[in-house]
Design a protein around this motif. Structure first.
Motif, short mmCIF file in Angstrom:
data_model
loop_
_atom_site.label_atom_id
_atom_site.label_comp_id
_atom_site.label_asym_id
_atom_site.label_seq_id
_atom_site.Cartn_x
_atom_site.Cartn_y
_atom_site.Cartn_z
N LEU A 191 8.05 -9.31 -7.49
CA LEU A 191 9.36 -8.67 -7.44
C LEU A 191 10.37 -9.53 -6.69
O LEU A 191 11.53 -9.64 -7.09
CB LEU A 191 9.25 -7.28 -6.79
CG LEU A 191 8.51 -6.20 -7.56
CD1 LEU A 191 8.30 -4.96 -6.69
CD2 LEU A 191 9.28 -5.82 -8.84
N HIS A 192 9.90 -10.14 -5.61
CA HIS A 192 10.78 -11.06 -4.87
C HIS A 192 11.07 -12.32 -5.70
O HIS A 192 12.22 -12.78 -5.76
CB HIS A 192 10.12 -11.47 -3.54
CG HIS A 192 10.18 -10.41 -2.48
ND1 HIS A 192 11.36 -10.06 -1.85
CD2 HIS A 192 9.21 -9.62 -1.94
CE1 HIS A 192 11.11 -9.11 -0.95
NE2 HIS A 192 9.81 -8.82 -0.99
N SER B 238 0.82 -1.21 0.00
CA SER B 238 0.00 0.00 0.00
C SER B 238 0.86 1.26 0.00
O SER B 238 0.59 2.21 -0.74
CB SER B 238 -0.94 -0.02 1.22
OG SER B 238 -1.70 1.17 1.28
N LEU B 239 1.90 1.28 0.83
CA LEU B 239 2.78 2.44 0.89
C LEU B 239 3.52 2.64 -0.43
O LEU B 239 3.74 3.77 -0.87
CB LEU B 239 3.77 2.29 2.03
CG LEU B 239 3.21 2.47 3.44
CD1 LEU B 239 4.19 1.96 4.48
CD2 LEU B 239 2.88 3.94 3.68
N LEU B 240 3.90 1.54 -1.09
CA LEU B 240 4.62 1.63 -2.35
C LEU B 240 3.71 1.97 -3.52
O LEU B 240 4.18 2.39 -4.58
CB LEU B 240 5.32 0.29 -2.64
CG LEU B 240 6.47 -0.08 -1.70
CD1 LEU B 240 6.85 -1.54 -1.87
CD2 LEU B 240 7.67 0.82 -1.95
N ARG C 235 13.60 2.71 -5.08
CA ARG C 235 14.68 3.05 -6.02
C ARG C 235 14.69 2.08 -7.20
O ARG C 235 14.91 2.49 -8.36
CB ARG C 235 16.03 3.05 -5.30
CG ARG C 235 16.16 4.17 -4.26
CD ARG C 235 17.58 4.23 -3.68
NE ARG C 235 17.65 5.25 -2.64
CZ ARG C 235 17.60 4.99 -1.34
NH1 ARG C 235 17.48 3.73 -0.92
NH2 ARG C 235 17.67 5.97 -0.46
N VAL C 236 14.47 0.79 -6.92
CA VAL C 236 14.42 -0.20 -8.00
C VAL C 236 13.25 0.09 -8.93
O VAL C 236 13.40 0.08 -10.16
CB VAL C 236 14.30 -1.63 -7.40
CG1 VAL C 236 14.03 -2.65 -8.51
CG2 VAL C 236 15.56 -2.00 -6.64
N ARG D 209 14.21 -9.14 -8.19
CA ARG D 209 14.45 -7.74 -8.58
C ARG D 209 14.71 -6.86 -7.36
O ARG D 209 15.25 -5.75 -7.50
CB ARG D 209 13.25 -7.19 -9.36
CG ARG D 209 13.08 -7.79 -10.74
CD ARG D 209 11.90 -7.14 -11.45
NE ARG D 209 12.04 -5.69 -11.54
CZ ARG D 209 11.06 -4.87 -11.89
NH1 ARG D 209 9.84 -5.36 -12.15
NH2 ARG D 209 11.26 -3.57 -11.96
N ILE D 210 14.31 -7.32 -6.20
CA ILE D 210 14.50 -6.53 -4.99
C ILE D 210 15.18 -7.38 -3.93
O ILE D 210 15.12 -8.61 -3.99
CB ILE D 210 13.15 -5.98 -4.45
CG1 ILE D 210 12.17 -7.12 -4.17
CG2 ILE D 210 12.55 -4.97 -5.41
CD1 ILE D 210 10.84 -6.65 -3.59
#
Length: 391
Positions: A60-61, A48-50, A89-90, A65-66
């Motif tokens: 993504l995991h 939610s924050l992202l 940043r990614v 990628r992160i």
């Protein structure tokens, strides 16, 4: 005279006893080092924050990628605020629109400086200021909180003890005092909250109110209304947003903060006594702002908004007061009010905010209602910042 001495001694004893008790409370709450730490966020909160879906976060995991994050034995991921910044940043590196995930200043944008103020104490200035700062920080903004109040409530909420940590130096006063002021960078403190630094307040700030009349007579430059803005110039490039928590009085400190601000948020509790007090505050403010403007201060704000605080939607008289304010001030009254919530006040018992405390500490509906209210308010403030940057 004997009675006066006795009363004075008793007041001093009470002050010392209370200070010792507060220190003990802080040590108990934040043992062993009496410093706060920000909790981890669950995958749903993190997504939610992202601004992405939980499914996309999992992908993504899966795609590596992160970076890896803290994972429980049951396989649940938990994210620190630093983790969230790394993920941002990614994502920003491959975003089609610049600023999608890193939403702060871009080249050419001026720093946004917000003042939370009201003439009346207890109007929720500090609560509003710290929740706004934290919400913006969690959404990637670099925030500097400036505690302009000698009572230093904002400083206390960040886990400091002003009466001990900054008894002799290290507050805003040292950066704006008339005799040998310190560089602003020397008083800025890193906080436990990623993306937030603090310029602390404390009782020494009251000296600025006492010294300013003499400084005006002596024509010490820069004058009181320009000293805050001048001091901030050293560090403003390091931040996207600077937030002032102003004292509940219209003194020299408040005026200095106002003259450094690009936006003003006036907190209002919707009852007629508070509205009457605000009316006096606005009248006095306009008179004093005219004086400092004539003296050369820049008094142009990108926005001014009234923030309804401690609102109870089922309270008929409050509804009438809010309707009255909206009719009177139209779009200058924020759309989202900050609801009155036991969750917010209960979190304050341990010097925490809703964004810091774990959801399991409250009844789920009570917590969710408080968070939803705060998010609406702070996301509206974020929109004002983006609009000021022309986005």
């Amino acid at each position: 005279m004997a009675d006066a001495i006795h009363i004075n001694r008793r007041v001093r004893e009470n002050a010392e006893n209370l200070s010792a008790a507060l220190q003990g409370h802080m040590l108990k709450v934040f043992a062993p080092d009496a410093r706060k730490e920000l909790r981890l966020f669950g995958a749903g909160e993190a997504a939610s924050l992202l601004g992405i879906s939980p499914g996309f976060l999992r992908k993504l995991h899966f795609d590596n990628r992160i970076p890896d994050v803290h994972t429980t034995p049951g396989g649940r991921r938990h994210y620190s605020a630093t983790d969230l910044m790394e993920i941002r940043r990614v994502l920003e590196a491959s975003a089609k629109t610049p600023g999608t995930y890193l939403r702060g200043r871009r080249p050419g944008d001026k720093v946004q400086v917000l003042s939370f103020l009201n003439f009346k104490g207890g109007s929720g200035k500090t609560t509003s200021a710290i929740h706004t700062a934290q919400r913006l920080a969690l959404k990637s903004y670099r925030v500097l909180c400036v505690d302009v109040d000698p009572q230093a409530s904002l400083t206390t909420l960040f886990g400091y003890r002003p009466e001990y940590d900054f008894l002799h130096s290290g507050t805003i006063y040292d950066a704006i005092r008339y005799e040998d002021p310190l560089p602003f960078s020397e008083i800025v403190q890193k906080t436990y909250f990623t993306n937030i630094d603090l310029a602390p307040g404390g009782l020494l700030l009251q000296e600025f109110e006492h010294e300013t009349p003499r400084a005006l007579i002596a024509n010490i430059q820069p004058p009181f209304f320009a000293r805050m803005a001048a001091a901030l110039q050293e560090v403003e490039a390091d931040y996207d947003v600077i937030i002032f928590d102003c004292p509940p009085q219209l003194g020299y400190l408040t005026m200095a903060a106002l003259c450094a601000s690009t936006g003003v948020l006036i907190t209002v509790i919707p009852n007629m006594l508070d509205i009457a007090s605000m009316s006096q505050f606005l009248q006095m403010s306009s008179d004093l702002l005219d004086v400092v403007s004539d003296a050369g201060a820049s008094m142009e704000f990108d926005f001014l908004r009234f923030l309804i605080n401690r609102y109870e939607p089922n309270d008929g008289p409050q509804q009438q007061v809010v309707a009255f304010l909206r009719q009177l001030f139209a779009d200058e009254v924020m759309v989202a009010p900050m609801l009155k919530s036991t969750a917010i006040s209960d979190a304050g018992l341990t010097h925490q905010t809703i964004y810091e405390i774990d959801r399991t500490q409250f009844h789920r509906n009570t917590y969710d209602r408080a968070v939803h209210s705060l998010d609406l308010v702070n996301d509206e403030i974020e929109s004002l910042l983006q609009d000021a940057w022309g986005r």
